[in-house]
Design a protein around this motif. Sequence first.
Motif, PDB file in Angstrom:
ATOM      1  N   ALA A  75       0.788   9.109 -19.838  1.00 58.86           N
ATOM      2  CA  ALA A  75       1.011   7.725 -19.418  1.00 58.86           C
ATOM      3  C   ALA A  75       2.427   7.337 -19.817  1.00 58.86           C
ATOM      4  O   ALA A  75       2.899   7.719 -20.901  1.00 58.86           O
ATOM      5  N   PRO A  76       3.156   6.611 -18.967  1.00 65.65           N
ATOM      6  CA  PRO A  76       4.489   6.130 -19.361  1.00 65.65           C
ATOM      7  C   PRO A  76       4.376   5.182 -20.542  1.00 65.65           C
ATOM      8  O   PRO A  76       3.334   4.544 -20.742  1.00 65.65           O
ATOM      9  N   HIS A  77       5.449   5.093 -21.349  1.00 66.96           N
ATOM     10  CA  HIS A  77       5.385   4.235 -22.537  1.00 66.96           C
ATOM     11  C   HIS A  77       6.429   3.127 -22.545  1.00 66.96           C
ATOM     12  O   HIS A  77       6.383   2.252 -23.420  1.00 66.96           O
ATOM     13  N   LEU A  78       7.366   3.128 -21.609  1.00 66.96           N
ATOM     14  CA  LEU A  78       8.419   2.108 -21.599  1.00 66.96           C
ATOM     15  C   LEU A  78       8.032   0.924 -20.725  1.00 66.96           C
ATOM     16  O   LEU A  78       7.519   1.096 -19.613  1.00 66.96           O
ATOM     17  N   LEU A  79       8.305  -0.283 -21.235  1.00 68.98           N
ATOM     18  CA  LEU A  79       8.013  -1.517 -20.517  1.00 68.98           C
ATOM     19  C   LEU A  79       9.282  -2.361 -20.422  1.00 68.98           C
ATOM     20  O   LEU A  79      10.042  -2.462 -21.383  1.00 68.98           O
ATOM     21  N   GLN A  80       9.482  -2.985 -19.275  1.00 75.48           N
ATOM     22  CA  GLN A  80      10.648  -3.849 -19.070  1.00 75.48           C
ATOM     23  C   GLN A  80      10.233  -5.306 -19.233  1.00 75.48           C
ATOM     24  O   GLN A  80       9.220  -5.749 -18.674  1.00 75.48           O
TER      25      GLN A  80
END
Length: 370
Positions: free
Chosen positions: A106-111
């Motif tokens: 799962a991706p872990h970066l959030l904008q």
Amino acid sequence: DAMAVAAAGETPPLQANYVFGRAWPDLNEGLSYTDTFRGADAETTASLINFYSENYKSSAPLPGWIHRIRNGQITVDGQVVTDPDMILREGSKLVYHRLAWKEPFAPHLLQVLYEDDDMVALNKPSGLQVLPKGIFQQRTVLAQLQWKEWKMPPSSCSKRKNVQLHPVPVHRLGRGTSGLLLCAKTKLAKVQLASYFAEGAANAEKKRDGTEVGKERKISKFYRALVTGILEHDGDVVTQPIGLVHYPGVAEGLYVACSSGKPAMSKVCVLERLAHQNQTLVQVEIHSGRPHQIRIHLAYIGHPLVDDPLYCIGGQPKFHDLESTSTDISFAYDGGYERPLQPVPGDCGYHLHAHWLVLSHPTTNKVMRN
């Protein structure tokens, strides 16, 4: 308003348009499930193995629960018990400790698109679950919100006593859906924003003919979706109810187009017809928030989302032979059932983006757009 100011490049209330996120640990922390034994059930669940195999049949078959008990994964009143036939006492506290496991990618970066003292607007990537559920217990938006240090109102501010430890999502987006996710920093904002979404669902029940007046609503959500086929009309209103049906691998059932379901309303507007690909780019405004509503409604009118692994024309699952299901034995490492391989709602691949929204700010009531 503040969101419009931020979009125009002027200084927003707090730093916005930045990225945060911590890389996921290889294994999660496992889970603990707590119960209290009540003697009223003693005739059928007096022993430890009877209690778990009768009350939690959906978690594991009888041999699986025996395996878990003998593996030391059950405590009774704080003591590990490995004897499946132990007789339980009234009021005993039982805890099942699920072993840690490696969650799927799962991706872990959030904008962060917008932030003030009351709320945060995030750009969620496709493939990241919002709240813990099923096999994803750690790799979620909520975990990243908990791990980050947030700028909160100063202690002298009247909002301080109303502040939560971290922002919390006030609505959900499907794991495969990307785009705008609203999170509340304060208890008041959480209550207000949650009520906006609840009002939208209530209005969908009252007004199913597409005539709802926009100014009556505190929040409007607009999505973009890429669908199969070419839509004939530039606009359409879908009011098909959405309900639950039995579906292997989904304990609570699967949401589908269902005449006996709850009312739901979606306004569909064609943005671009891509004739060479036999696809259409559409905007969808939802007046309710039923699970997987856009996927189901567009499939229902004959235009499923491109690469949707689950829903086909009619708003029904693609997998029809529900009795003979193939399984993934690796899911049974902890004594549980093997995971069905047919598509489930969390599977990704479809093209759906929460593009923009209009809302009344939860404390100032100013109209905001993002």
